[in-house]
Design an enzyme around this catalytic site. Structure first.
Site, short mmCIF file in Angstrom:
data_model
loop_
_atom_site.label_atom_id
_atom_site.label_comp_id
_atom_site.label_asym_id
_atom_site.label_seq_id
_atom_site.Cartn_x
_atom_site.Cartn_y
_atom_site.Cartn_z
N ARG A 91 -35.49 6.65 40.52
CA ARG A 91 -34.19 7.13 39.63
C ARG A 91 -34.60 7.38 38.31
NH1 ARG A 91 -30.08 2.92 37.31
NH2 ARG A 91 -28.54 4.56 36.45
N ARG A 241 -18.98 -2.48 27.21
CA ARG A 241 -18.84 -1.19 26.31
C ARG A 241 -17.45 -0.82 26.21
NH1 ARG A 241 -22.52 2.03 30.67
NH2 ARG A 241 -24.16 0.62 30.95
#
Ligand code: ADP
Length: 398
Positions: A91, A241
């Site tokens: 990834r 976030r």
């Protein structure tokens, strides 16, 4: 064909070993706390056998050596020789504008991966460390990079450009890239299969709601817009976030609180979102429990979270000129009936209506949770590692 899939982070390496004949996962786990005292390896085998080991693991190469050792070990392993691993899929978070799909890694690709570091300084260097280590430890196994950004690379320019001077896009590549692309690609493909319709004719909205959250408009199998931007901070509210934020508000806070770039970065990425609003937790399970117990700030965090997803669904229905289905995935999307209910409630005008019983049932796996209206609502567990393994096989066989 046996494929190793690796996800190398700053202090962790997660792995999955697949036998791709039957797409069977033979073993999975991860090393945590690389470089710190007392690193830990959690390893699980297909037959349920589990083991947790502690040790000193100084860097990513040592971590991957440790992983290979356990995959080969007599007591806990699943293979007899390193050479049984035919290829490794990695990834990689950021592929910039260079990578529009997965690639076989060679020296030129390594150089290009290094070029992408400045776009994702917190992620890509660790992904590259994993690749470098594997090239040393498994020199005969081809390595493949699968990018979080690649699926979103066909977005039209009017969807990816910010309202900044164009020269800054040209000079620094500041634009929307989008992330979680592997997950959005997988679940949109599975949704088309579940709906028994060709993906080419579908307008789908895929909601990946985990610790990080993003939503994508997938028209005809192509991501035409997505909520994460230049970085994974933009868009939906997340565990810690902010998601969407007026950039001038951040400048104002920096000035009033007299903080610099480092602290501002930490504020918007580590101390905001569900955690920041609720003051309770970044974990949706705890937020839901507290909200149900009457905690007003937890309730507020839950409301902001769901309202933001709902608003994006409306926006993406407009972007695509309609909607055939909404998919929920990720830890929250797959498990929270409350979030799904609050998000879809009131969207009947788009043809979306939940079946409360199907939504609240304890079923797992791919399923419809709607009343079968004009637009469907689905839960589809994501499987990014399988996509990485499939792409790896595809490129190696090619
Ligand atoms: P990551 O993005 O790190 O892969 P996950 O996809 O595992 O994370 O999602 C983690 C989130 O899923 C957490 O906020 C967790 O609270 C939430 N979650 C997991 N199970 C449930 C559940 N049963 N109900 C509500 N939220 C859940």
């Amino acid at each position: 064909m046996i494929i190793l899939v690796l996800n190398s982070g700053s202090s962790s390496v997660k792995y999955r070993l697949f036998e791709m004949g039957g797409e069977r996962c033979l073993a999975w786990g991860g090393v945590e706390r690389i470089g710190a005292r007392g690193a830990i390896l959690n390893h699980q085998r297909y037959d349920g056998h589990k083991v947790k080991l502690a040790g000193e693991i100084v860097d990513h190469q040592a971590a991957i050596e440790y992983i290979l050792a356990i995959l080969l070990s007599k007591n806990h392993g699943v293979i007899g020789e390193r050479s049984e691993i035919k290829a490794v899929g990695h990834r990689v978070v950021h592929g910039g504008e260079k990578f529009t799909g997965s690639v076989l890694i060679d020296t030129e690709v390594m150089t290009q991966l290094h070029d992408c570091i400045e776009l994702a300084p917190l992620h890509n260097p660790h992904n590259i460390k994993g690749i470098t280590a594997c090239r040393a430890l498994l020199p005969d196994a081809p390595q493949v990079a699968v990018f979080d950004t690649a699926f979103h690379q066909q977005m039209p320019d009017y969807a990816y450009l910010y309202g900044l001077p164009y020269i800054l896009y040209k000079r620094y590549g500041v634009r929307r890239y989008g992330f979680h692309g592997t997950s959005h690609r997988y679940v949109s493909d599975r949704a088309a299969r579940l709906m028994e319709r060709p993906i080419e004719e579908l307008k789908l909205i895929t909601c990946h709601l985990g610790n990080g959250c993003s939503i994508a408009a997938v028209k005809g199998g192509v991501s035409v817009d997505t909520s994460m931007g230049f970085t994974p901070t933009e868009g939906l509210l997340m565990g810690t976030r902010t998601g969407d934020l007026d950039p001038a508000a951040l400048l104002y806070i920096m000035s009033r609180e007299e903080i610099g770039i480092g602290e501002a970065n930490s504020l918007i990425n580590k101390h905001s979102g569900l955690q920041g609003i609720s003051g309770v937790s970044n974990d949706m399970r705890e937020i839901e429990a507290e909200a149900a117990a009457g905690n007003a700030r937890a309730e507020l965090a839950l409301s902001v979270f769901c309202y933001r997803v709902k608003k994006y669904i409306g926006a993406y229905a407009a972007a695509m000129g309609g909607i055939d289905g909404v998919v929920f995935t990720g830890g929250i999307g797959e498990n929270s009936s409350e979030v799904r209910h609050r998000t879809i409630d009131g969207l009947q005008f788009l043809g979306l209506e939940l079946d409360p019983e199907a939504n609240r049932s304890n079923d797992t796996g791919e399923r419809f949770i709607d009343r079968g209206g004009p637009a469907r609502v689905m839960v589809i567990p994501t499987n990014e590692e399988l996509v990485i393994a499939r792409d790896t096989v595809g490129l190696v066989n090619h």
